[in-house]
Enzyme design. Structure first.
Site, PDB file in Angstrom:
ATOM      1  N   GLU A 102      -0.149  -1.155   1.768  1.00 34.60           N
ATOM      2  CA  GLU A 102       0.054  -0.366   2.062  1.00 34.60           C
ATOM      3  C   GLU A 102       0.026   0.977   1.847  1.00 34.60           C
ATOM      4  O   GLU A 102      -1.471   1.311   0.592  1.00 34.60           O
ATOM      5  CB  GLU A 102       1.571  -0.510   0.278  1.00 34.60           C
ATOM      6  CG  GLU A 102       1.822  -1.822   1.522  1.00 34.60           C
ATOM      7  CD  GLU A 102       3.333  -2.501   0.249  1.00 34.60           C
ATOM      8  OE1 GLU A 102       4.223  -3.422   0.121  1.00 34.60           O
ATOM      9  OE2 GLU A 102       3.428  -1.595  -1.006  1.00 34.60           O
ATOM     10  N   CYS A 118      -2.130   8.770  -0.311  1.00 32.52           N
ATOM     11  CA  CYS A 118      -2.324   7.604  -1.779  1.00 32.52           C
ATOM     12  C   CYS A 118      -3.096   5.976  -0.662  1.00 32.52           C
ATOM     13  O   CYS A 118      -2.176   5.648   0.130  1.00 32.52           O
ATOM     14  CB  CYS A 118      -1.299   7.564  -2.357  1.00 32.52           C
ATOM     15  SG  CYS A 118      -1.921   5.687  -3.295  1.00 32.52           S
ATOM     16  N   CYS A 125      -6.238  -6.925  -6.116  1.00 32.42           N
ATOM     17  CA  CYS A 125      -7.128  -6.597  -7.231  1.00 32.42           C
ATOM     18  C   CYS A 125      -7.494  -7.354  -8.005  1.00 32.42           C
ATOM     19  O   CYS A 125      -6.572  -7.829  -8.492  1.00 32.42           O
ATOM     20  CB  CYS A 125      -5.832  -5.521  -7.824  1.00 32.42           C
ATOM     21  SG  CYS A 125      -7.189  -4.114  -8.874  1.00 32.42           S
ATOM     22  N   CYS A 129      -4.550  -6.501 -14.556  1.00 27.88           N
ATOM     23  CA  CYS A 129      -4.029  -5.294 -15.116  1.00 27.88           C
ATOM     24  C   CYS A 129      -1.898  -6.206 -15.026  1.00 27.88           C
ATOM     25  O   CYS A 129      -1.259  -6.574 -14.049  1.00 27.88           O
ATOM     26  CB  CYS A 129      -3.478  -3.260 -15.115  1.00 27.88           C
ATOM     27  SG  CYS A 129      -5.662  -3.319 -14.902  1.00 27.88           S
ATOM     28  N   CYS A 132       1.253  -4.095 -13.031  1.00 32.30           N
ATOM     29  CA  CYS A 132       1.039  -3.806 -12.221  1.00 32.30           C
ATOM     30  C   CYS A 132       1.228  -5.041 -10.875  1.00 32.30           C
ATOM     31  O   CYS A 132       0.584  -6.113 -11.153  1.00 32.30           O
ATOM     32  CB  CYS A 132      -0.547  -3.179 -11.851  1.00 32.30           C
ATOM     33  SG  CYS A 132      -0.960  -2.596  -9.870  1.00 32.30           S
ATOM     34  N   GLY A 175      -5.926  -1.990  -5.126  1.00 31.74           N
ATOM     35  CA  GLY A 175      -7.461  -2.070  -4.767  1.00 31.74           C
ATOM     36  C   GLY A 175      -7.561  -1.091  -6.733  1.00 31.74           C
ATOM     37  O   GLY A 175      -7.438   0.027  -6.705  1.00 31.74           O
ATOM     38  N   SER A 230      -7.671   5.506 -15.397  1.00 27.67           N
ATOM     39  CA  SER A 230      -6.398   4.812 -15.881  1.00 27.67           C
ATOM     40  C   SER A 230      -6.055   4.488 -17.564  1.00 27.67           C
ATOM     41  O   SER A 230      -7.023   3.020 -17.343  1.00 27.67           O
ATOM     42  CB  SER A 230      -6.394   3.883 -14.920  1.00 27.67           C
ATOM     43  OG  SER A 230      -5.044   4.097 -13.007  1.00 27.67           O
ATOM     44  N   ASN A 308       7.054   2.119 -13.659  1.00 21.41           N
ATOM     45  CA  ASN A 308       7.520   1.698 -12.850  1.00 21.41           C
ATOM     46  C   ASN A 308       8.128   0.228 -12.527  1.00 21.41           C
ATOM     47  O   ASN A 308       7.001  -0.523 -12.988  1.00 21.41           O
ATOM     48  CB  ASN A 308       6.875   2.420 -11.213  1.00 21.41           C
ATOM     49  CG  ASN A 308       7.204   3.165 -10.507  1.00 21.41           C
ATOM     50  OD1 ASN A 308       7.978   4.026 -10.599  1.00 21.41           O
ATOM     51  ND2 ASN A 308       5.956   4.562 -10.858  1.00 21.41           N
ATOM     52  N   CYS A 351       3.815   4.354  -8.158  1.00 21.98           N
ATOM     53  CA  CYS A 351       2.333   3.265  -8.228  1.00 21.98           C
ATOM     54  C   CYS A 351       2.819   2.180  -8.915  1.00 21.98           C
ATOM     55  O   CYS A 351       3.728   2.377  -9.709  1.00 21.98           O
ATOM     56  CB  CYS A 351       1.957   4.449  -9.738  1.00 21.98           C
ATOM     57  SG  CYS A 351       1.476   5.915  -9.262  1.00 21.98           S
TER      58      CYS A 351
HETATM   59  N1  SAH Z   1      -6.791  -0.137  -9.526  1.00 20.37           N
HETATM   60  C1  SAH Z   1      -7.123   2.106 -10.070  1.00 20.37           C
HETATM   61  C2  SAH Z   1      -6.092   3.350  -8.469  1.00 20.37           C
HETATM   62  C3  SAH Z   1      -5.472   2.051  -8.179  1.00 20.37           C
HETATM   63  S1  SAH Z   1      -3.942   2.226  -9.546  1.00 20.37           S
HETATM   64  C4  SAH Z   1      -6.279   2.061 -11.231  1.00 20.37           C
HETATM   65  O1  SAH Z   1      -6.172   1.569 -12.001  1.00 20.37           O
HETATM   66  O2  SAH Z   1      -6.597   3.469 -11.874  1.00 20.37           O
HETATM   67  C5  SAH Z   1      -3.009   3.445  -9.934  1.00 20.37           C
HETATM   68  C6  SAH Z   1      -2.416   4.177 -10.795  1.00 20.37           C
HETATM   69  O3  SAH Z   1      -1.142   3.473 -11.079  1.00 20.37           O
HETATM   70  C7  SAH Z   1      -3.018   3.776 -11.542  1.00 20.37           C
HETATM   71  O4  SAH Z   1      -2.804   4.612 -13.151  1.00 20.37           O
HETATM   72  C8  SAH Z   1      -2.311   2.647 -12.546  1.00 20.37           C
HETATM   73  O5  SAH Z   1      -2.576   2.556 -14.362  1.00 20.37           O
HETATM   74  C9  SAH Z   1      -0.695   3.192 -12.429  1.00 20.37           C
HETATM   75  N2  SAH Z   1       0.382   2.297 -12.523  1.00 20.37           N
HETATM   76  C10 SAH Z   1       0.145   0.474 -12.384  1.00 20.37           C
HETATM   77  N3  SAH Z   1       0.981   0.101 -11.953  1.00 20.37           N
HETATM   78  C11 SAH Z   1       2.180   0.976 -12.612  1.00 20.37           C
HETATM   79  C12 SAH Z   1       3.160   0.892 -12.945  1.00 20.37           C
HETATM   80  N4  SAH Z   1       3.600  -0.123 -12.533  1.00 20.37           N
HETATM   81  N5  SAH Z   1       4.205   1.648 -12.540  1.00 20.37           N
HETATM   82  C13 SAH Z   1       3.811   2.829 -12.931  1.00 20.37           C
HETATM   83  N6  SAH Z   1       2.306   3.470 -12.437  1.00 20.37           N
HETATM   84  C14 SAH Z   1       1.607   1.839 -12.640  1.00 20.37           C
HETATM   85 FE1  SF4 Z   2      -5.742  -3.270  -9.800  1.00 25.17          FE
HETATM   86 FE2  SF4 Z   2      -5.352  -0.410 -10.791  1.00 25.17          FE
HETATM   87 FE3  SF4 Z   2      -3.600  -2.651 -10.972  1.00 25.17          FE
HETATM   88 FE4  SF4 Z   2      -5.053  -2.328 -12.585  1.00 25.17          FE
HETATM   89  S1  SF4 Z   2      -3.436  -0.904 -12.346  1.00 25.17           S
HETATM   90  S2  SF4 Z   2      -4.469  -4.446 -11.375  1.00 25.17           S
HETATM   91  S3  SF4 Z   2      -7.256  -1.738 -11.988  1.00 25.17           S
HETATM   92  S4  SF4 Z   2      -4.587  -1.456  -8.750  1.00 25.17           S
END
Ligand code: SAH
Ligand code: SF4
Length: 362
Positions: A102, A118, A125, A129, A132, A175, A230, A308, A351
């Site tokens: 996506e 984006c 990934c 986390c 996410c 990713g 992050s 989110n 995000c």
């Molecule tokens: N893997 C990389 C980039 C993709 S995630 C990273 O983690 O930085 C992009 C952003 O989305 C990151 O800052 C992450 O903390 C945020 N993110 C992940 N899950 C989220 C959620 N459920 N709500 C809001 N932001 C989220």
């Molecule tokens: Fe991967 Fe970024 Fe999501 Fe963490 S926040 S699982 S590093 S995509």
């Protein structure tokens, strides 16, 4: 525990083998491969999707035949478009082996022609986390450089903008880009090339969960994009609980890597912080966050993002009062802070909500 000895990101992610992709090649590669015609011409035609004819670069039959014999010319196919009320569009792209990724197309606003794309760097990934949705998928494979560039070209062809200087790229889709550094960096070389889209490195941001080994490698490469971290928690216990990467590279080590990052003139680091109710949203967290940033807090960007919510995680966004108090605290401590507008929430494009369709249903 065995889990603590070896992490999934210690292994290279699986890759798709095959011929070199047309979209990952630089002019010198066309020369080295003995392409007919002028290498610059092939590169320029390939990297400007607005001048394509019937979805293909406009080149002579001789070059087309050479490409068909030597290269992979497939572009990721847009298979779904979901327009959000706020003007952004989530696109689902199918790759040649059937995997899906996506990406999100975000015009700045109705009066501003600038667009942020984006984009994804992997299918799934490995970082795990817990807040996410992509993390919940696990890792399927790396995108190739050709797929990363192809993803951008497909989006530009579909939705513009037609002026490359209006494009900003953020590796904040699916990713961990630093777990796929080789392909991500090759894609950045192509994006940045003067005869290609010529996107300046200050308009390319790589966002990482804090893979310090990758940050240190990226610091040595040219062209070097801007960096976003992050952070998402302020104690090693809390961060380790939601971001397993912190169990290997803790907050102090991550901060040290930022101190060593070779900042360019006018370059700013971005610290992202996803606020989760009852997890990381207290005034003490705000204080620790400002302390951790130290000198960085006065001049670099701190972006707060509301969690989110999605089906793969039980974390919730904080109530508005809590968020306001958190921001007030940080401002009082001298932080340069913005609360990021979450784009595309109504179409699950925000995000951390990006996920393969089958896994969402599963
Ligand atoms: N893997 C990389 C980039 C993709 S995630 C990273 O983690 O930085 C992009 C952003 O989305 C990151 O800052 C992450 O903390 C945020 N993110 C992940 N899950 C989220 C959620 N459920 N709500 C809001 N932001 C989220
Ligand atoms: Fe991967 Fe970024 Fe999501 Fe963490 S926040 S699982 S590093 S995509």
């Amino acid at each position: 525990m065995a889990e603590d000895l070896l992490h999934s990101w210690d292994h290279p992610a699986p890759e798709r083998a095959g011929r070199p992709s047309l979209f990952a090649l630089l002019p010198e590669d066309f020369v080295a491969m003995g392409a007919p015609g002028r290498a610059e011409h092939i590169f320029i035609q390939s990297q400007h999707p607005w001048v394509w004819v019937e979805g293909r670069p406009r080149v002579s039959r001789e070059i087309r035949e050479w490409m068909a014999e030597n290269l992979d010319t497939a572009l990721p196919q847009i298979v779904e478009r979901h327009a959000s009320e706020d003007g952004s569009t989530k696109l689902v792209l199918a790759l040649a082996d059937g995997e899906r990724i996506e990406a999100v197309h975000m015009p700045r606003d109705v009066r501003n022609p600038r667009v942020t794309l984006c984009i994804s760097s992997q299918v799934g990934c490995a970082m795990g986390c817990t807040f996410c949705a992509t993390g919940a998928m696990g890792i399927r494979r790396n995108l190739t450089a050709g797929e990363i560039v192809g993803q951008v070209l497909a989006l530009l062809r579909e939705l513009g903008p037609e002026k490359p200087h209006q494009i900003t790229l953020v590796f904040m889709g699916m990713g961990e880009p630093l777990h796929n550094l080789e392909h991500v960096h090759r894609a950045i070389q192509v994006f940045n090339h003067q005869q290609g889209l010529n996107i300046s490195t200050k308009r390319i941001t790589v966002s990482t969960s804090g893979l310090v080994s990758g940050i240190e490698k990226l610091a040595l490469l040219e062209p070097r994009p801007w960096l976003a971290i992050s952070l998402n928690a302020t104690t090693d216990a809390a961060r380790g609980a939601v971001m397993p990467v912190n169990r290997v590279w803790n907050l102090a080590r991550l901060r040290q890597a930022l101190d060593r990052w070779p900042l360019g003139p006018k370059e700013k680091l971005t610290i992202e912080y996803v606020l989760m109710a009852g997890v990381n949203d207290t005034p003490e967290d705000a204080q620790r966050l400002a302390d951790w940033m130290g000198e960085l807090r006065h001049s670099h960007n701190l972006n707060l993002i509301r969690m989110n919510e999605h089906a793969a995680s039980s974390f919730r966004e904080p109530v508005e009062d809590r968020l306001r108090a958190f921001v007030a605290c940080l401002k009082a401590l001298g932080c340069f802070v913005t609360v990021r507008k979450s784009r595309g929430r109504d179409v699950q494009a925000a995000c951390g909500q990006l996920i393969r369709e089958e896994s969402r249903q599963g």
